[in-house]
Design a protein around this motif. Structure first.
Motif, PDB file in Angstrom:
ATOM      1  N   ALA A 265     -63.864  74.470 -19.228  1.00  0.00           N
ATOM      2  CA  ALA A 265     -64.460  75.374 -20.398  1.00  0.00           C
ATOM      3  C   ALA A 265     -64.246  77.113 -19.903  1.00  0.00           C
ATOM      4  O   ALA A 265     -64.018  77.738 -20.982  1.00  0.00           O
ATOM      5  CB  ALA A 265     -65.893  75.243 -19.634  1.00  0.00           C
ATOM      6  N   ALA A 266     -63.835  77.609 -19.232  1.00  0.00           N
ATOM      7  CA  ALA A 266     -63.761  78.975 -18.814  1.00  0.00           C
ATOM      8  C   ALA A 266     -62.750  79.649 -19.721  1.00  0.00           C
ATOM      9  O   ALA A 266     -62.482  80.658 -20.288  1.00  0.00           O
ATOM     10  CB  ALA A 266     -63.921  79.436 -17.239  1.00  0.00           C
ATOM     11  N   MET A 267     -61.666  78.645 -18.950  1.00  0.00           N
ATOM     12  CA  MET A 267     -60.370  78.473 -19.700  1.00  0.00           C
ATOM     13  C   MET A 267     -60.029  78.598 -21.802  1.00  0.00           C
ATOM     14  O   MET A 267     -59.077  79.535 -22.017  1.00  0.00           O
ATOM     15  CB  MET A 267     -59.291  77.830 -19.147  1.00  0.00           C
ATOM     16  CG  MET A 267     -58.933  78.115 -18.336  1.00  0.00           C
ATOM     17  SD  MET A 267     -57.624  77.616 -17.147  1.00  0.00           S
ATOM     18  CE  MET A 267     -57.581  75.294 -16.578  1.00  0.00           C
ATOM     19  N   ALA A 268     -60.820  78.034 -21.621  1.00  0.00           N
ATOM     20  CA  ALA A 268     -61.213  77.349 -23.352  1.00  0.00           C
ATOM     21  C   ALA A 268     -61.843  78.166 -24.295  1.00  0.00           C
ATOM     22  O   ALA A 268     -61.006  78.799 -24.584  1.00  0.00           O
ATOM     23  CB  ALA A 268     -61.989  76.088 -23.189  1.00  0.00           C
ATOM     24  N   LEU A 269     -63.160  79.023 -23.454  1.00  0.00           N
ATOM     25  CA  LEU A 269     -63.704  80.145 -24.041  1.00  0.00           C
ATOM     26  C   LEU A 269     -62.543  81.573 -23.886  1.00  0.00           C
ATOM     27  O   LEU A 269     -62.189  81.896 -24.900  1.00  0.00           O
ATOM     28  CB  LEU A 269     -65.005  80.364 -23.541  1.00  0.00           C
ATOM     29  CG  LEU A 269     -65.538  81.907 -24.032  1.00  0.00           C
ATOM     30  CD1 LEU A 269     -66.104  81.508 -25.208  1.00  0.00           C
ATOM     31  CD2 LEU A 269     -66.807  82.452 -23.064  1.00  0.00           C
ATOM     32  N   HIS A 270     -61.708  81.823 -23.793  1.00  0.00           N
ATOM     33  CA  HIS A 270     -61.087  82.672 -22.795  1.00  0.00           C
ATOM     34  C   HIS A 270     -59.408  82.471 -24.579  1.00  0.00           C
ATOM     35  O   HIS A 270     -59.547  83.550 -24.549  1.00  0.00           O
ATOM     36  CB  HIS A 270     -60.231  82.379 -21.564  1.00  0.00           C
ATOM     37  CG  HIS A 270     -58.626  84.024 -21.416  1.00  0.00           C
ATOM     38  ND1 HIS A 270     -59.368  84.782 -21.058  1.00  0.00           N
ATOM     39  CD2 HIS A 270     -58.050  83.932 -22.181  1.00  0.00           C
ATOM     40  CE1 HIS A 270     -58.163  85.770 -21.247  1.00  0.00           C
ATOM     41  NE2 HIS A 270     -57.256  85.126 -21.636  1.00  0.00           N
ATOM     42  N   ALA A 271     -59.667  81.202 -24.252  1.00  0.00           N
ATOM     43  CA  ALA A 271     -58.361  80.459 -25.137  1.00  0.00           C
ATOM     44  C   ALA A 271     -58.530  81.426 -26.989  1.00  0.00           C
ATOM     45  O   ALA A 271     -58.152  82.253 -27.647  1.00  0.00           O
ATOM     46  CB  ALA A 271     -58.350  79.645 -25.395  1.00  0.00           C
ATOM     47  N   LEU A 272     -60.124  81.190 -27.076  1.00  0.00           N
ATOM     48  CA  LEU A 272     -60.437  81.206 -28.468  1.00  0.00           C
ATOM     49  C   LEU A 272     -60.600  83.010 -28.294  1.00  0.00           C
ATOM     50  O   LEU A 272     -60.475  83.743 -29.586  1.00  0.00           O
ATOM     51  CB  LEU A 272     -62.166  81.049 -28.418  1.00  0.00           C
ATOM     52  CG  LEU A 272     -62.410  79.259 -28.520  1.00  0.00           C
ATOM     53  CD1 LEU A 272     -63.811  78.851 -28.508  1.00  0.00           C
ATOM     54  CD2 LEU A 272     -61.781  78.679 -29.641  1.00  0.00           C
ATOM     55  N   LEU A 273     -61.378  83.605 -27.427  1.00  0.00           N
ATOM     56  CA  LEU A 273     -61.283  84.540 -27.475  1.00  0.00           C
ATOM     57  C   LEU A 273     -59.812  85.477 -28.470  1.00  0.00           C
ATOM     58  O   LEU A 273     -59.558  86.361 -28.316  1.00  0.00           O
ATOM     59  CB  LEU A 273     -61.771  85.129 -26.299  1.00  0.00           C
ATOM     60  CG  LEU A 273     -63.443  85.040 -25.907  1.00  0.00           C
ATOM     61  CD1 LEU A 273     -63.858  85.643 -24.860  1.00  0.00           C
ATOM     62  CD2 LEU A 273     -64.462  85.270 -27.352  1.00  0.00           C
ATOM     63  N   GLU A 274     -58.937  85.151 -27.066  1.00  0.00           N
ATOM     64  CA  GLU A 274     -57.604  85.213 -27.353  1.00  0.00           C
ATOM     65  C   GLU A 274     -57.260  85.469 -28.817  1.00  0.00           C
ATOM     66  O   GLU A 274     -56.520  85.756 -29.205  1.00  0.00           O
ATOM     67  CB  GLU A 274     -56.269  85.039 -26.200  1.00  0.00           C
ATOM     68  CG  GLU A 274     -55.925  85.699 -25.610  1.00  0.00           C
ATOM     69  CD  GLU A 274     -54.716  84.851 -24.494  1.00  0.00           C
ATOM     70  OE1 GLU A 274     -54.282  85.887 -24.202  1.00  0.00           O
ATOM     71  OE2 GLU A 274     -54.909  83.685 -25.086  1.00  0.00           O
TER      72      GLU A 274
END
Length: 276
Positions: A265-274
């Protein structure tokens, strides 16, 4: 470092996404590579996440040498937050815990530039006296090791969490936790120059803990916080918004619930922000 990337994951516009702790057996099946020895799990996690909340310090402070090792195991730019020991926040004489606070802060300052916010958690059923609580906040140091400190208040007694509590936190420049959980008071009033959110609704049935549409919704809210605004679809105790003329740092941790899904979840949210 053999087998592990040296570079960390930089925050996106001051936004960090992470998890609570780094030792959890199910992560050895869906996050850590097969065969990775446990002593290198922090090295691995800190190169795929931009922050980790240390939960172990809630049960007791570590030796300064341990904090120094954690610092050295993580890449430049990575950041820890940490829960303060419960022996402090559960004290019946909060205003007299100055020595304990100094000892904890003095030790954890060994994290150096990896040290992020310190979380002071007051569990449901341990409602502090109002005057004692205010005096306690005055004890919290504003810097350690020549670096400014950021404090986060996590009061879980719903009867304590009111407009007076929000006003006190604002007067001290301390953040309050936005806890997206029905088990704890959940409010998004911004009380400091940074935001601290703990998202606690991951589901085991989703590979990323949250379905994509919910993660996209959180990405929008987090961007609003980071830009100095306040999301208009989250609950607040004091309806008055306090817009910031400058950008804010934001810490978003995926905690508890379907814990096995939290790194994804943390990595997926980071990818969306990036990908913005």
């Amino acid at each position: 470092m053999e087998g592990l990337a040296e570079a960390g994951v930089p925050p996106v516009d001051g936004i960090r996404t992470g998890i609570g702790g780094w030792t959890f057996a199910p992560w050895r099946d869906n996050f850590y590579p097969k065969g990775l020895v446990q002593r290198r799990e922090l090295e691995y996690a800190s190169r795929r996440l931009s922050a980790i909340e240390i939960n172990g310090t809630w049960y007791g402070a570590q030796k300064p040498a341990t904090y120094a090792k954690w610092r050295d195991d993580t890449p430049p730019g990575f950041m820890f937050s940490a829960k303060a020991p419960m022996r402090i926040t559960q004290s019946r004489a909060l205003a007299k815990t100055g020595t304990q606070v100094e000892d904890f802060v003095g030790g954890i300052a060994e994290l150096g530039d990896r040290l992020g916010p310190l979380v002071w958690q007051f569990d449901r059923g341990t409602r502090p006296d109002r005057a004692e609580f205010a005096a306690f906040l005055d004890l919290l140091p504003r810097e350690a090791g020549g670096r400014p400190l950021r404090h986060v208040l996590d009061v879980r007694d719903p009867d304590f969490v009111d407009a007076g509590y929000i006003a006190l936190a604002r007067s001290q420049g301390m953040a309050t936790v936005f806890t997206d959980s029905p088990e704890h008071p959940s409010f998004a009033d911004v009380t400091a120059g940074f935001v601290y959110a703990r998202l606690m609704r991951a589901r085991a049935g989703s590979a990323t803990g949250y379905p994509r549409d919910e993660l996209e919704q959180w990405a929008g809210r987090v961007r609003t916080w980071a830009a100095g605004g306040e999301p208009d679809d989250l609950p607040r105790i004091d309806p008055q918004q306090v817009p910031s003329p400058v950008a804010r740092d934001v810490f978003v941790f995926f905690i508890a619930a379907a814990k096995e899904r939290n790194p994804a979840a943390a990595m997926a949210l980071h990818a969306l922000l990036e990908a913005r």
